[in-house]
Design a protein around this motif. Structure first.
Motif, PDB file in Angstrom:
ATOM      1  N   ALA A  68      10.651   3.504   9.578  1.00 46.82           N
ATOM      2  CA  ALA A  68       9.340   3.008   9.991  1.00 46.82           C
ATOM      3  C   ALA A  68       8.193   3.937   9.593  1.00 46.82           C
ATOM      4  O   ALA A  68       7.088   3.481   9.288  1.00 46.82           O
ATOM      5  CB  ALA A  68       9.319   2.778  11.498  1.00 46.82           C
ATOM      6  N   ALA A  69       8.444   5.247   9.585  1.00 48.31           N
ATOM      7  CA  ALA A  69       7.387   6.208   9.263  1.00 48.31           C
ATOM      8  C   ALA A  69       7.330   6.549   7.770  1.00 48.31           C
ATOM      9  O   ALA A  69       6.429   7.273   7.332  1.00 48.31           O
ATOM     10  CB  ALA A  69       7.587   7.489  10.070  1.00 48.31           C
ATOM     11  N   ALA A  70       8.261   6.011   6.984  1.00 47.94           N
ATOM     12  CA  ALA A  70       8.302   6.314   5.548  1.00 47.94           C
ATOM     13  C   ALA A  70       7.271   5.495   4.793  1.00 47.94           C
ATOM     14  O   ALA A  70       6.730   4.499   5.290  1.00 47.94           O
ATOM     15  CB  ALA A  70       9.699   6.018   5.010  1.00 47.94           C
ATOM     16  N   ARG A  71       6.984   5.917   3.559  1.00 47.01           N
ATOM     17  CA  ARG A  71       6.127   5.147   2.661  1.00 47.01           C
ATOM     18  C   ARG A  71       7.006   4.246   1.798  1.00 47.01           C
ATOM     19  O   ARG A  71       8.182   4.520   1.583  1.00 47.01           O
ATOM     20  CB  ARG A  71       5.303   6.080   1.767  1.00 47.01           C
ATOM     21  CG  ARG A  71       4.426   7.074   2.522  1.00 47.01           C
ATOM     22  CD  ARG A  71       3.355   6.363   3.338  1.00 47.01           C
ATOM     23  NE  ARG A  71       2.356   7.291   3.856  1.00 47.01           N
ATOM     24  CZ  ARG A  71       2.399   7.867   5.049  1.00 47.01           C
ATOM     25  NH1 ARG A  71       3.429   7.634   5.848  1.00 47.01           N
ATOM     26  NH2 ARG A  71       1.437   8.667   5.450  1.00 47.01           N
ATOM     27  N   ASP A 110       0.837  -1.201   0.000  1.00 47.99           N
ATOM     28  CA  ASP A 110       0.000   0.000   0.000  1.00 47.99           C
ATOM     29  C   ASP A 110       0.874   1.255   0.000  1.00 47.99           C
ATOM     30  O   ASP A 110       1.724   1.437   0.870  1.00 47.99           O
ATOM     31  CB  ASP A 110      -0.904  -0.016   1.235  1.00 47.99           C
ATOM     32  CG  ASP A 110      -2.052   0.981   1.135  1.00 47.99           C
ATOM     33  OD1 ASP A 110      -1.794   2.148   0.787  1.00 47.99           O
ATOM     34  OD2 ASP A 110      -3.201   0.586   1.401  1.00 47.99           O
ATOM     35  N   ARG A 111       0.645   2.113  -0.971  1.00 48.56           N
ATOM     36  CA  ARG A 111       1.442   3.341  -1.107  1.00 48.56           C
ATOM     37  C   ARG A 111       1.087   4.393  -0.062  1.00 48.56           C
ATOM     38  O   ARG A 111       1.847   5.342   0.144  1.00 48.56           O
ATOM     39  CB  ARG A 111       1.256   3.945  -2.500  1.00 48.56           C
ATOM     40  CG  ARG A 111       1.897   3.143  -3.607  1.00 48.56           C
ATOM     41  CD  ARG A 111       1.608   3.768  -4.973  1.00 48.56           C
ATOM     42  NE  ARG A 111       1.987   5.172  -5.050  1.00 48.56           N
ATOM     43  CZ  ARG A 111       3.205   5.610  -5.328  1.00 48.56           C
ATOM     44  NH1 ARG A 111       4.174   4.744  -5.563  1.00 48.56           N
ATOM     45  NH2 ARG A 111       3.455   6.905  -5.384  1.00 48.56           N
ATOM     46  N   PHE A 112      -0.059   4.246   0.581  1.00 49.02           N
ATOM     47  CA  PHE A 112      -0.539   5.309   1.474  1.00 49.02           C
ATOM     48  C   PHE A 112      -0.291   5.005   2.951  1.00 49.02           C
ATOM     49  O   PHE A 112      -0.597   5.825   3.808  1.00 49.02           O
ATOM     50  CB  PHE A 112      -2.035   5.545   1.242  1.00 49.02           C
ATOM     51  CG  PHE A 112      -2.338   5.954  -0.169  1.00 49.02           C
ATOM     52  CD1 PHE A 112      -2.094   7.242  -0.611  1.00 49.02           C
ATOM     53  CD2 PHE A 112      -2.839   5.030  -1.076  1.00 49.02           C
ATOM     54  CE1 PHE A 112      -2.345   7.615  -1.914  1.00 49.02           C
ATOM     55  CE2 PHE A 112      -3.103   5.399  -2.388  1.00 49.02           C
ATOM     56  CZ  PHE A 112      -2.857   6.695  -2.814  1.00 49.02           C
ATOM     57  N   LEU A 113       0.241   3.820   3.250  1.00 46.07           N
ATOM     58  CA  LEU A 113       0.549   3.458   4.627  1.00 46.07           C
ATOM     59  C   LEU A 113       2.044   3.569   4.876  1.00 46.07           C
ATOM     60  O   LEU A 113       2.850   3.393   3.967  1.00 46.07           O
ATOM     61  CB  LEU A 113       0.094   2.028   4.915  1.00 46.07           C
ATOM     62  CG  LEU A 113      -1.397   1.724   4.799  1.00 46.07           C
ATOM     63  CD1 LEU A 113      -1.650   0.249   5.082  1.00 46.07           C
ATOM     64  CD2 LEU A 113      -2.214   2.592   5.756  1.00 46.07           C
ATOM     65  N   SER A 114       2.396   3.829   6.127  1.00 50.40           N
ATOM     66  CA  SER A 114       3.807   3.808   6.488  1.00 50.40           C
ATOM     67  C   SER A 114       4.287   2.358   6.529  1.00 50.40           C
ATOM     68  O   SER A 114       3.490   1.417   6.558  1.00 50.40           O
ATOM     69  CB  SER A 114       4.015   4.459   7.859  1.00 50.40           C
ATOM     70  OG  SER A 114       3.490   3.629   8.885  1.00 50.40           O
ATOM     71  N   ILE A 115       5.605   2.181   6.550  1.00 53.19           N
ATOM     72  CA  ILE A 115       6.182   0.843   6.605  1.00 53.19           C
ATOM     73  C   ILE A 115       5.663   0.092   7.829  1.00 53.19           C
ATOM     74  O   ILE A 115       5.266  -1.073   7.749  1.00 53.19           O
ATOM     75  CB  ILE A 115       7.721   0.929   6.651  1.00 53.19           C
ATOM     76  CG1 ILE A 115       8.267   1.723   5.458  1.00 53.19           C
ATOM     77  CG2 ILE A 115       8.328  -0.460   6.708  1.00 53.19           C
ATOM     78  CD1 ILE A 115       7.763   1.265   4.133  1.00 53.19           C
ATOM     79  N   ARG A 116       5.652   0.760   8.960  1.00 49.91           N
ATOM     80  CA  ARG A 116       5.172   0.136  10.200  1.00 49.91           C
ATOM     81  C   ARG A 116       3.702  -0.234  10.088  1.00 49.91           C
ATOM     82  O   ARG A 116       3.277  -1.321  10.507  1.00 49.91           O
ATOM     83  CB  ARG A 116       5.403   1.104  11.355  1.00 49.91           C
ATOM     84  CG  ARG A 116       5.303   0.486  12.751  1.00 49.91           C
ATOM     85  CD  ARG A 116       5.938   1.452  13.746  1.00 49.91           C
ATOM     86  NE  ARG A 116       5.936   0.944  15.107  1.00 49.91           N
ATOM     87  CZ  ARG A 116       5.068   1.321  16.037  1.00 49.91           C
ATOM     88  NH1 ARG A 116       4.116   2.201  15.726  1.00 49.91           N
ATOM     89  NH2 ARG A 116       5.138   0.834  17.259  1.00 49.91           N
ATOM     90  N   GLN A 117       2.893   0.642   9.519  1.00 52.10           N
ATOM     91  CA  GLN A 117       1.466   0.372   9.367  1.00 52.10           C
ATOM     92  C   GLN A 117       1.213  -0.813   8.443  1.00 52.10           C
ATOM     93  O   GLN A 117       0.309  -1.622   8.685  1.00 52.10           O
ATOM     94  CB  GLN A 117       0.750   1.608   8.825  1.00 52.10           C
ATOM     95  CG  GLN A 117       0.607   2.729   9.826  1.00 52.10           C
ATOM     96  CD  GLN A 117       0.070   4.008   9.196  1.00 52.10           C
ATOM     97  OE1 GLN A 117       0.310   4.273   8.018  1.00 52.10           O
ATOM     98  NE2 GLN A 117      -0.649   4.796   9.988  1.00 52.10           N
ATOM     99  N   ILE A 118       2.011  -0.937   7.394  1.00 50.51           N
ATOM    100  CA  ILE A 118       1.857  -2.069   6.464  1.00 50.51           C
ATOM    101  C   ILE A 118       1.994  -3.384   7.216  1.00 50.51           C
ATOM    102  O   ILE A 118       1.197  -4.312   7.033  1.00 50.51           O
ATOM    103  CB  ILE A 118       2.894  -1.972   5.328  1.00 50.51           C
ATOM    104  CG1 ILE A 118       2.509  -0.852   4.359  1.00 50.51           C
ATOM    105  CG2 ILE A 118       3.019  -3.311   4.586  1.00 50.51           C
ATOM    106  CD1 ILE A 118       3.587  -0.528   3.339  1.00 50.51           C
ATOM    107  N   LEU A 119       2.997  -3.465   8.087  1.00 50.95           N
ATOM    108  CA  LEU A 119       3.223  -4.694   8.840  1.00 50.95           C
ATOM    109  C   LEU A 119       2.110  -4.950   9.854  1.00 50.95           C
ATOM    110  O   LEU A 119       1.607  -6.068   9.987  1.00 50.95           O
ATOM    111  CB  LEU A 119       4.581  -4.628   9.545  1.00 50.95           C
ATOM    112  CG  LEU A 119       5.811  -4.504   8.641  1.00 50.95           C
ATOM    113  CD1 LEU A 119       7.085  -4.464   9.487  1.00 50.95           C
ATOM    114  CD2 LEU A 119       5.883  -5.629   7.627  1.00 50.95           C
TER     115      LEU A 119
END
Length: 251
Positions: A135-138, A95-104
Motif C-alpha cells: 500500500a505504501a509502495a510506488r 502517478d509515479r509520485f503517489l503511493s498505491i493507496r493514494q492513487i486509489l
C-alpha cells in the motif's frame, strides 16, 4: 434518453459513430452497438480496427466526428455517465509520485467520493487484489502483474455499473490471468456490465456471453460463441476470427 427495453436502458448504446482524424484516417465508420445491462460483452479485432477509438469515444477521451453514445440512458459526456463508467486501460498510466493507496483514494475523489469512504474502499480493494502489503509502495516498484491489478482496482473504486477492460491480461502470467478472470466473472455475476477487448481469443470465448467482431471500423458480425461457431462451421472462436477477420469473410 435512449430506447428502453424491459423498463431499463441498455448499459451502452452507440448509434452512427464515426471518427475521422486530422490526417484523414477514418478509424470508425457508422458503427452501431448496443450492450444490454448486465452483459459480459467481448470486442475482438486486429490493431487498427477501431477498438481504441470506440472505447475512447465512450469514455469521452476521443471526440467523435458523428454519432450519439449513451451510458445507461445518459449522454456519454455527462457527469452521470462518467460516474457509471470504469475504465481499466491497457497501458499502466498511474502517478509515479503517489503511493498505491493514494492513487486509489485520489481517483475516488474525482468521482465525488468523500475521503473517509474513499479510504475504506481503497483498503477493501487493496485486500481483494492482494496489494495491501504494498500500500505504501510506488507503482514503479511493483511487478507487472501487480501493476495490472492496481489499474483494475482503480477502475473499480467508484463501483461503476459498466466496466471497460482494455486488454486486461496482456503480458501477465497464467496464474494472474486466471485470477483476473475469477474476479471479473464475480463482478459480472453481481450485476456489473463488462465490455472486454482482448487479443486472447480463448479469453473471450470463455468469459463473454456475446462477442462482436470489428474490422476496419465496422462491426462485421456478433453473437454468442456458440452461435458464431455454428454460423461459420468453426471449431472455436479462433477459427471464426481467422475466417471473418483474416480471411475477410462476412456472414
Amino acid at each position: 434518453m435512449c430506447p428502453v427495453a424491459d423498463g431499463k436502458p441498455p448499459a451502452l448504446l452507440v448509434q452512427g459513430l464515426s471518427k475521422t482524424y486530422g490526417d484523414g484516417f477514418t478509424a470508425v465508420a457508422g458503427l452501431d452497438l448496443e450492450i444490454p445491462d448486465g452483459a459480459f460483452f467481448g470486442l475482438l479485432g486486429p490493431n487498427g480496427a477501431g477498438k481504441t477509438t470506440l472505447i475512447g469515444s465512450v469514455c469521452n477521451i476521443v471526440r467523435p466526428t458523428t454519432g450519439t453514445l449513451t451510458v445507461f440512458g445518459h449522454d456519454h459526456r455527462s457527469r452521470a455517465a462518467r460516474r457509471l463508467l470504469g475504465l481499466a486501460e491497457q497501458e499502466i498510466n498511474v502517478d509515479r509520485f503517489l503511493s498505491i493507496r493514494q492513487i486509489l483514494i485520489y481517483h475516488a475523489g474525482y468521482h465525488g467520493i468523500g475521503r473517509k469512504a474513499a479510504v475504506r474502499r481503497a483498503d477493501e480493494l487493496l485486500e481483494v487484489f492482494r496489494l495491501d502489503g504494498k500500500a505504501a509502495a510506488r507503482a514503479y516498484e511493483l511487478s507487472g502483474g501487480m501493476q495490472r491489478r492496481l489499474v483494475l482496482a482503480r477502475a473499480l473504486m467508484h463501483r461503476p455499473r459498466l466496466l471497460i477492460l482494455d486488454e486486461p491480461t496482456a503480458g501477465v502470467d497464467v496464474e494472474l490471468r486466471s485470477e483476473i478472470w475469477r474476479l471479473v466473472k464475480g463482478l459480472n455475476a453481481a450485476g456489473t456490465t463488462v465490455l472486454l477487448t482482448t487479443h486472447y481469443l480463448e479469453e473471450a470465448e470463455t468469459l463473454c456471453d456475446e462477442i462482436a467482431l470489428l474490422r476496419a471500423g465496422r462491426i462485421v458480425d456478433r453473437g454468442s460463441a456458440a452461435l458464431l461457431r455454428d454460423r461459420y462451421e468453426a471449431r472455436d472462436i479462433s477459427e471464426v476470427y481467422d475466417r471473418v477477420i483474416t480471411g475477410e469473410e462476412v456472414a
